[in-house]
Scaffold this motif. Structure first.
Motif, PDB file in Angstrom:
ATOM      1  N   TYR A   1      38.835  34.056  49.360  1.00  0.00           N
ATOM      2  CA  TYR A   1      39.360  35.334  49.826  1.00  0.00           C
ATOM      3  C   TYR A   1      39.404  36.354  48.689  1.00  0.00           C
ATOM      4  CZ  TYR A   1      41.982  38.823  52.382  1.00  0.00           C
ATOM      5  OH  TYR A   1      42.363  40.015  52.980  1.00  0.00           O
ATOM      6  N   ALA A   2      39.695  35.921  47.475  1.00  0.00           N
ATOM      7  CA  ALA A   2      39.670  36.843  46.334  1.00  0.00           C
ATOM      8  C   ALA A   2      38.280  37.453  46.187  1.00  0.00           C
ATOM      9  CB  ALA A   2      40.069  36.121  45.048  1.00  0.00           C
ATOM     10  N   ARG A   3      37.269  36.622  46.330  1.00  0.00           N
ATOM     11  CA  ARG A   3      35.891  37.120  46.228  1.00  0.00           C
ATOM     12  C   ARG A   3      35.584  38.090  47.365  1.00  0.00           C
ATOM     13  NH1 ARG A   3      31.019  34.955  43.614  1.00  0.00           N
ATOM     14  NH2 ARG A   3      29.498  36.524  44.179  1.00  0.00           N
ATOM     15  N   GLU A   4      36.054  37.780  48.570  1.00  0.00           N
ATOM     16  CA  GLU A   4      35.835  38.680  49.706  1.00  0.00           C
ATOM     17  C   GLU A   4      36.467  40.051  49.429  1.00  0.00           C
ATOM     18  OE1 GLU A   4      36.811  38.972  54.492  1.00  0.00           O
ATOM     19  OE2 GLU A   4      37.143  37.065  53.462  1.00  0.00           O
ATOM     20  N   ILE A   5      37.677  40.047  48.884  1.00  0.00           N
ATOM     21  CA  ILE A   5      38.359  41.304  48.549  1.00  0.00           C
ATOM     22  C   ILE A   5      37.538  42.095  47.529  1.00  0.00           C
ATOM     23  CG2 ILE A   5      40.360  42.320  47.388  1.00  0.00           C
ATOM     24  CD1 ILE A   5      42.004  39.937  48.534  1.00  0.00           C
ATOM     25  N   VAL A   6      37.181  41.448  46.423  1.00  0.00           N
ATOM     26  CA  VAL A   6      36.481  42.158  45.346  1.00  0.00           C
ATOM     27  C   VAL A   6      35.091  42.618  45.811  1.00  0.00           C
ATOM     28  CG1 VAL A   6      35.619  42.015  42.979  1.00  0.00           C
ATOM     29  CG2 VAL A   6      37.823  40.982  43.568  1.00  0.00           C
ATOM     30  N   ASP A   7      34.378  41.771  46.540  1.00  0.00           N
ATOM     31  CA  ASP A   7      33.087  42.205  47.097  1.00  0.00           C
ATOM     32  C   ASP A   7      33.274  43.425  47.993  1.00  0.00           C
ATOM     33  OD1 ASP A   7      31.290  40.415  45.909  1.00  0.00           O
ATOM     34  OD2 ASP A   7      31.520  38.925  47.503  1.00  0.00           O
ATOM     35  N   GLY A   8      34.328  43.425  48.797  1.00  0.00           N
ATOM     36  CA  GLY A   8      34.601  44.564  49.675  1.00  0.00           C
ATOM     37  C   GLY A   8      34.889  45.830  48.896  1.00  0.00           C
ATOM     38  N   ILE A   9      35.608  45.692  47.799  1.00  0.00           N
ATOM     39  CA  ILE A   9      35.910  46.846  46.961  1.00  0.00           C
ATOM     40  C   ILE A   9      34.644  47.350  46.274  1.00  0.00           C
ATOM     41  CG2 ILE A   9      37.173  47.601  44.896  1.00  0.00           C
ATOM     42  CD1 ILE A   9      39.470  45.711  45.935  1.00  0.00           C
ATOM     43  N   ILE A  10      33.771  46.443  45.868  1.00  0.00           N
ATOM     44  CA  ILE A  10      32.492  46.853  45.287  1.00  0.00           C
ATOM     45  C   ILE A  10      31.668  47.600  46.340  1.00  0.00           C
ATOM     46  CG2 ILE A  10      30.266  46.003  44.426  1.00  0.00           C
ATOM     47  CD1 ILE A  10      31.897  43.717  43.039  1.00  0.00           C
ATOM     48  N   ASP A  11      31.597  47.048  47.551  1.00  0.00           N
ATOM     49  CA  ASP A  11      30.780  47.638  48.615  1.00  0.00           C
ATOM     50  C   ASP A  11      31.314  48.974  49.113  1.00  0.00           C
ATOM     51  OD1 ASP A  11      29.149  45.416  48.479  1.00  0.00           O
ATOM     52  OD2 ASP A  11      29.996  44.457  50.267  1.00  0.00           O
ATOM     53  N   HIS A  12      32.628  49.160  49.096  1.00  0.00           N
ATOM     54  CA  HIS A  12      33.241  50.363  49.685  1.00  0.00           C
ATOM     55  C   HIS A  12      34.056  51.154  48.665  1.00  0.00           C
ATOM     56  CE1 HIS A  12      32.133  48.881  53.668  1.00  0.00           C
ATOM     57  NE2 HIS A  12      32.591  47.697  53.294  1.00  0.00           N
ATOM     58  N   GLY A  13      33.742  50.987  47.395  1.00  0.00           N
ATOM     59  CA  GLY A  13      34.549  51.578  46.332  1.00  0.00           C
ATOM     60  C   GLY A  13      34.737  53.073  46.422  1.00  0.00           C
ATOM     61  N   ASP A  14      33.680  53.815  46.701  1.00  0.00           N
ATOM     62  CA  ASP A  14      33.800  55.273  46.761  1.00  0.00           C
ATOM     63  C   ASP A  14      34.726  55.698  47.896  1.00  0.00           C
ATOM     64  OD1 ASP A  14      32.114  55.550  44.577  1.00  0.00           O
ATOM     65  OD2 ASP A  14      30.328  55.922  45.796  1.00  0.00           O
ATOM     66  N   GLU A  15      34.558  55.082  49.062  1.00  0.00           N
ATOM     67  CA  GLU A  15      35.403  55.398  50.215  1.00  0.00           C
ATOM     68  C   GLU A  15      36.864  55.037  49.921  1.00  0.00           C
ATOM     69  OE1 GLU A  15      36.204  53.861  54.777  1.00  0.00           O
ATOM     70  OE2 GLU A  15      34.856  52.743  53.472  1.00  0.00           O
ATOM     71  N   ILE A  16      37.086  53.872  49.337  1.00  0.00           N
ATOM     72  CA  ILE A  16      38.442  53.418  49.013  1.00  0.00           C
ATOM     73  C   ILE A  16      39.103  54.376  48.032  1.00  0.00           C
ATOM     74  CG2 ILE A  16      39.718  51.593  47.794  1.00  0.00           C
ATOM     75  CD1 ILE A  16      37.687  49.604  49.141  1.00  0.00           C
ATOM     76  N   ASP A  17      38.402  54.717  46.964  1.00  0.00           N
ATOM     77  CA  ASP A  17      38.980  55.630  45.973  1.00  0.00           C
ATOM     78  C   ASP A  17      39.240  57.008  46.573  1.00  0.00           C
ATOM     79  OD1 ASP A  17      38.992  53.606  44.128  1.00  0.00           O
ATOM     80  OD2 ASP A  17      37.378  54.428  42.891  1.00  0.00           O
ATOM     81  N   GLU A  18      38.362  57.471  47.437  1.00  0.00           N
ATOM     82  CA  GLU A  18      38.567  58.767  48.093  1.00  0.00           C
ATOM     83  C   GLU A  18      39.836  58.743  48.948  1.00  0.00           C
ATOM     84  OE1 GLU A  18      36.495  61.312  51.622  1.00  0.00           O
ATOM     85  OE2 GLU A  18      35.146  60.490  50.088  1.00  0.00           O
ATOM     86  N   GLN A  19      40.050  57.647  49.680  1.00  0.00           N
ATOM     87  CA  GLN A  19      41.259  57.514  50.490  1.00  0.00           C
ATOM     88  C   GLN A  19      42.506  57.515  49.597  1.00  0.00           C
ATOM     89  OE1 GLN A  19      41.940  57.079  53.954  1.00  0.00           O
ATOM     90  NE2 GLN A  19      39.878  57.893  54.178  1.00  0.00           N
ATOM     91  N   ILE A  20      42.441  56.803  48.495  1.00  0.00           N
ATOM     92  CA  ILE A  20      43.597  56.728  47.591  1.00  0.00           C
ATOM     93  C   ILE A  20      43.910  58.109  47.023  1.00  0.00           C
ATOM     94  CG2 ILE A  20      44.445  55.794  45.396  1.00  0.00           C
ATOM     95  CD1 ILE A  20      42.754  53.237  46.088  1.00  0.00           C
ATOM     96  N   VAL A  21      42.911  58.787  46.505  1.00  0.00           N
ATOM     97  CA  VAL A  21      43.127  60.107  45.906  1.00  0.00           C
ATOM     98  C   VAL A  21      43.634  61.093  46.954  1.00  0.00           C
ATOM     99  CG1 VAL A  21      41.946  62.072  44.840  1.00  0.00           C
ATOM    100  CG2 VAL A  21      41.502  59.766  44.021  1.00  0.00           C
ATOM    101  N   THR A  22      43.078  61.048  48.140  1.00  0.00           N
ATOM    102  CA  THR A  22      43.492  61.956  49.215  1.00  0.00           C
ATOM    103  C   THR A  22      44.963  61.766  49.572  1.00  0.00           C
ATOM    104  OG1 THR A  22      41.264  62.031  50.133  1.00  0.00           O
ATOM    105  CG2 THR A  22      43.069  62.587  51.634  1.00  0.00           C
ATOM    106  N   HIS A  23      45.422  60.517  49.585  1.00  0.00           N
ATOM    107  CA  HIS A  23      46.778  60.230  50.046  1.00  0.00           C
ATOM    108  C   HIS A  23      47.791  59.998  48.922  1.00  0.00           C
ATOM    109  CE1 HIS A  23      44.252  59.489  53.576  1.00  0.00           C
ATOM    110  NE2 HIS A  23      45.279  60.022  54.203  1.00  0.00           N
ATOM    111  N   ALA A  24      47.371  60.096  47.679  1.00  0.00           N
ATOM    112  CA  ALA A  24      48.283  59.860  46.553  1.00  0.00           C
ATOM    113  C   ALA A  24      49.064  61.108  46.164  1.00  0.00           C
ATOM    114  CB  ALA A  24      47.516  59.315  45.351  1.00  0.00           C
ATOM    115  N   ARG A  25      48.794  62.210  46.797  1.00  0.00           N
ATOM    116  CA  ARG A  25      49.552  63.453  46.579  1.00  0.00           C
ATOM    117  C   ARG A  25      49.671  63.817  45.100  1.00  0.00           C
ATOM    118  NH1 ARG A  25      54.235  62.741  51.108  1.00  0.00           N
ATOM    119  NH2 ARG A  25      52.876  63.065  52.881  1.00  0.00           N
ATOM    120  N   ASP A  26      48.641  64.469  44.616  1.00  0.00           N
ATOM    121  CA  ASP A  26      48.610  65.009  43.257  1.00  0.00           C
ATOM    122  C   ASP A  26      48.500  63.979  42.141  1.00  0.00           C
ATOM    123  OD1 ASP A  26      48.812  67.623  44.303  1.00  0.00           O
ATOM    124  OD2 ASP A  26      51.000  67.467  44.360  1.00  0.00           O
TER     125      ASP A  26
END
Length: 136
Positions: A48-73
């Protein structure tokens, strides 16, 4: 402690190590995979750790965009390394893993933030992940 909780900790270790060392995440994951091959007793958490990290590699830009958008400044670079990694794990679980209920993904990330990061990290991680969950 459940196998998935152990896996999240293991994924956190991989993300943190990669970030602190400035290594490519795929390279850090490959090194951990080589090490994991010699630890058959920990296979359940590794998968499962590998599944998580692979998912973050595959969707990293989208994930970071969501974080920045919702992290409020908050910029990613300003966040504590642990918080950034936990937000990536939680965001991947919320957006890309239908097997994990959103509330569980948020709770697990918050608990790890309380254990491994700053005094304010639990509420910060909760706030960001809750806003991501509400918007998707």
């Amino acid at each position: 402690m459940s196998a998935r909780t152990k896996a999240r900790k293991r994924a956190l270790d991989i993300l943190f190590s990669s970030d602190v060392r400035g290594d490519d995440l795929a390279v850090t994951l490959a090194a951990e995979a080589a090490r994991a091959a010699g630890e058959p007793a920990r296979e359940a958490s590794w998968l499962y750790a590998r599944e998580i990290v692979d998912g973050i590699i595959d969707h990293g830009d989208e994930i970071d965009e969501q974080i920045v958008t919702h992290a409020r400044d908050w910029k990613l670079e300003r966040m504590p390394t642990i918080d950034r990694a936990l937000l990536r794990i939680g965001t991947w679980e919320i957006l890309h893993n239908d097997e994990v209920p959103t509330a569980v993904a948020i709770d697990e990330a918050v608990e790890l933030a309380k254990e491994f990061s700053t005094d304010d990290s639990g509420s910060f991680v909760h706030g960001v992940l809750a806003r991501i969950a509400r918007s998707n």
